[in-house]
Design an enzyme around this catalytic site. Structure first.
Site, short mmCIF file in Angstrom:
data_model
loop_
_atom_site.label_atom_id
_atom_site.label_comp_id
_atom_site.label_asym_id
_atom_site.label_seq_id
_atom_site.Cartn_x
_atom_site.Cartn_y
_atom_site.Cartn_z
N CYS A 175 95.55 50.37 36.61
CA CYS A 175 96.35 51.58 36.45
C CYS A 175 97.50 51.35 35.46
CB CYS A 175 96.83 52.10 37.81
SG CYS A 175 97.42 53.79 37.69
N GLU A 179 90.41 49.20 44.21
CA GLU A 179 90.62 48.97 45.65
C GLU A 179 90.51 50.25 46.47
OE1 GLU A 179 92.87 49.15 43.34
OE2 GLU A 179 94.80 49.89 44.07
N ASP A 194 94.22 65.15 62.62
CA ASP A 194 95.50 65.43 63.25
C ASP A 194 95.60 64.49 64.45
OD1 ASP A 194 95.76 67.47 61.46
OD2 ASP A 194 95.64 69.10 62.90
#
Ligand code: 1PR
Length: 548
Positions: free
Chosen positions: A81, A196, A240
């Protein structure tokens, strides 16, 4: 276990990377000072957030020369990145700071006039695009695999430019822009995507780097359809989570946010399973991301919430797609009275394996204050402090809107939408009120105001729920999603109301949403994530295929 060295030079979120390296059979040694670089054989340079911030930290810590030497000596080096970006000469993101210049070129920002920026999601890294049709896989990259990207700046691809200097290029396409997804030369591998977080496809790339497998044979030549480039339709499974009446953390699911059973159990919290097991199940079904929302954390102190941290830790050991955690991300006070900032709370979650945090109630308060100050930034809010430290991509804002019907736009000061589903008294307009504390408090503040404010504060993505639709299985609120998409540039995740795979196709076809999330239909076992993706594919929509 053989060892890989990981550069530790900036406040970053590298837990997932450590887990992934261990998963492919290597242990991690940290490089914590420039002198340690000389001892490293295989070295990984992870980078997140802002190019200028990353590179100035990197330069100030004295890493530039040791890294140049490491690469010049031909030792294995991988940049991920911003770790890829730092090897170029410069980036439009920060003209004051130079890159290492190991690779010629300048990164530019994606054009946001026709698409959301940042670019978030699964896209290609296709080497056969660049004239390499030999059936070879470079560092495990495959033309038909998809990888997880999250970035706003990239190197535009110009055919032949870097190839003429000996680099093998893997490309991806976002809208009309073709950019460099990965590149390799000798012992250097640079990936704009996060291996990853890219499931089995990403682990294969990490393994190939660790084992020095520069070129292998592709298992088969993929079809043109399978190698199609572009951002795939992202499907997210949401869990949730809350403590039930017996004190166990369980996955639950409400109807319009009410999670208690309406039967002879006397209104017990609905228990749909164990969080870690369910996250793993959805990963194996091909979920592109998994989100945990700790829905009652507003009552408790998140610092004391060690079971939630444990859930993240265990999930991130086996689930190699992005994990988001929401609930209780705000300034708080520990049980012993110590003040704990939202940034410290978020850091605990990142260290335990989260890739993004989701801010709910606190974002509403911060946005109301932003307008009260005349649209000026405070610099101290949860959104601002976390995005400054970990990058915008790490901050999601979760929105819990509730429809308010009005007869005409003049009947309210809020931004209205003309609705095809009139209100109880035939009202043809509605506005969407923000709520806090899981819908318990409704604010005199609309969703358009909220999303525009949090975008200005540095949020990277919006998780757009809808209380009216939640748990109804009646499909997403397309009017809400279209309206929010028209108000901001950052990506939007459509949420609430999915009842069958057709609802996912509908939201992708009728709105420009960037991702879609489901909960109840998956938890009740009515449909799998895999079935949703198969359906999307049958409709001609590009999706990521799960790889073993
Ligand atoms: O306010 O920062 O502490 O965060 C609390 C978080 O918890 C927020 O993100 C808020 O959305 C969430 N939350 C609070 N109460 C509830 C509840 O359900 N009682 N859940 C709740 C939000 C919505 C989605 C759900 C979709 C899809 N649930 O998570 O997954 O609506 O459901 P469906 O596909 O079954 O329709 P803070």
């Amino acid at each position: 276990m053989p060892t890989v060295y990981l550069l530790d030079y900036v406040a970053g979120n590298v837990r997932s990377l450590v887990n992934a390296i261990e998963k492919v059979g290597y242990s991690v040694e940290w490089v914590r000072k420039p002198e340690d670089v000389a001892n490293a054989e295989k070295l990984i340079f992870p980078g997140v957030g802002h190019f200028g911030h990353c590179m100035s930290q990197f330069a100030d810590s004295g890493y530039i020369e040791p890294i140049r030497k490491h690469i010049a000596a031909g030792k294995p080096f991988m940049g991920i990145c911003v770790g890829l970006q730092g090897l170029f000469e410069s980036s439009e993101e920060s003209d004051k700071v130079a890159g290492l210049g190991v690779v010629p070129g300048r990164l530019t920002r994606f054009d946001d006039s026709d698409k959301a920026v940042p670019h978030i999601g699964w896209n290609s890294a296709n080497t056969s695009k660049a004239g390499n049709v030999t059936g070879e896989s470079v560092y495990g990259l495959r033309p038909d695999s998809k990888y997880y990207y999250v970035h706003s700046y990239a190197l535009p691809y110009v055919e032949g430019q870097l190839e003429s200097k000996g680099w093998t290029i893997a490309t991806a396409r976002y809208g009309k822009e073709e950019f460099v997804g990965a590149l390799a030369k000798d012992n250097v591998l640079l990936t704009q995507f996060h291996p990853e977080k890219s499931g089995a496809a990403g682990l294969r790339v990490l393994k190939a780097f660790c084992e020095g497998q520069k070129v292998t044979k592709l298992p088969q030549q993929p079809s043109a359809q399978a190698a199609r480039e572009g951002l795939t339709r992202r499907v997210i499974a949401c869990l949730d989570v809350r403590t039930n009446d017996q004190g166990d953390l369980v996955v639950t699911k409400g109807d319009q946010y009410d999670v208690r059973e309406k039967d002879e159990s006397g209104g017990a919290v609905r228990n749909l399973g164990k969080p870690v097991d369910m996250a793993r199940k959805y990963y194996e079904q091909g979920a592109d991301e998994v989100t945990f929302l700790n829905i009652t954390s507003f009552r408790n102190c998140p610092v004391a919430d060690t079971p939630m941290l444990e859930i993240l830790r265990r999930t991130s050991e086996t689930v190699f797609v992005p994990l988001t955690i929401g609930g209780g991300i705000r300034d708080t006070v520990d049980t012993d009275g110590t003040k704990v900032s939202a940034l410290e709370v978020a850091s605990m979650y990142f260290k335990s394996g989260a890739d993004k945090v989701s801010v709910g109630s606190d974002a509403v308060t911060a946005a109301e204050e932003y307008y009260a100050r005349g649209k000026t930034l405070a610099g101290t809010t949860a959104i601002e402090t976390i995005s400054a430290a970990y990058g915008n991509q790490a901050v999601v804002v979760s929105v819990d809107p509730k429809r308010q019907y009005v007869a005409s736009p003049e009947a309210t000061t809020h931004h209205t939408v003309k609705t095809a589903f009139p209100g109880p008294n035939g009202e043809e307009y509605c506005w969407y009120a923000c709520t806090t504390k899981g819908g318990r408090e409704t604010r005199d503040f609309d969703v358009k105001q909220l999303v525009q404010a949090v975008e200005a504060m540095g949020a990277g993505e919006i998780l757009l729920n809808c209380i009216d639709k939640d748990g109804t299985n009646s499909g997403f609120d397309l009017e809400l999603i279209n309206d929010v998409k028209a108000s901001i540039k950052i990506p939007v995740i459509a949420s609430s109301g999915a009842g069958h795979p057709g609802h996912f196709a509908e939201v992708f076809e009728k709105t420009p949403t960037d991702a879609a999330l489901g909960a109840g239909m998956f938890h009740r076992g009515e449909y799998t994530v895999k079935q949703v993706k198969e359906h999307l594919q049958q409709q001609g929509l590009l999706v990521r295929q799960f790889e073993e």
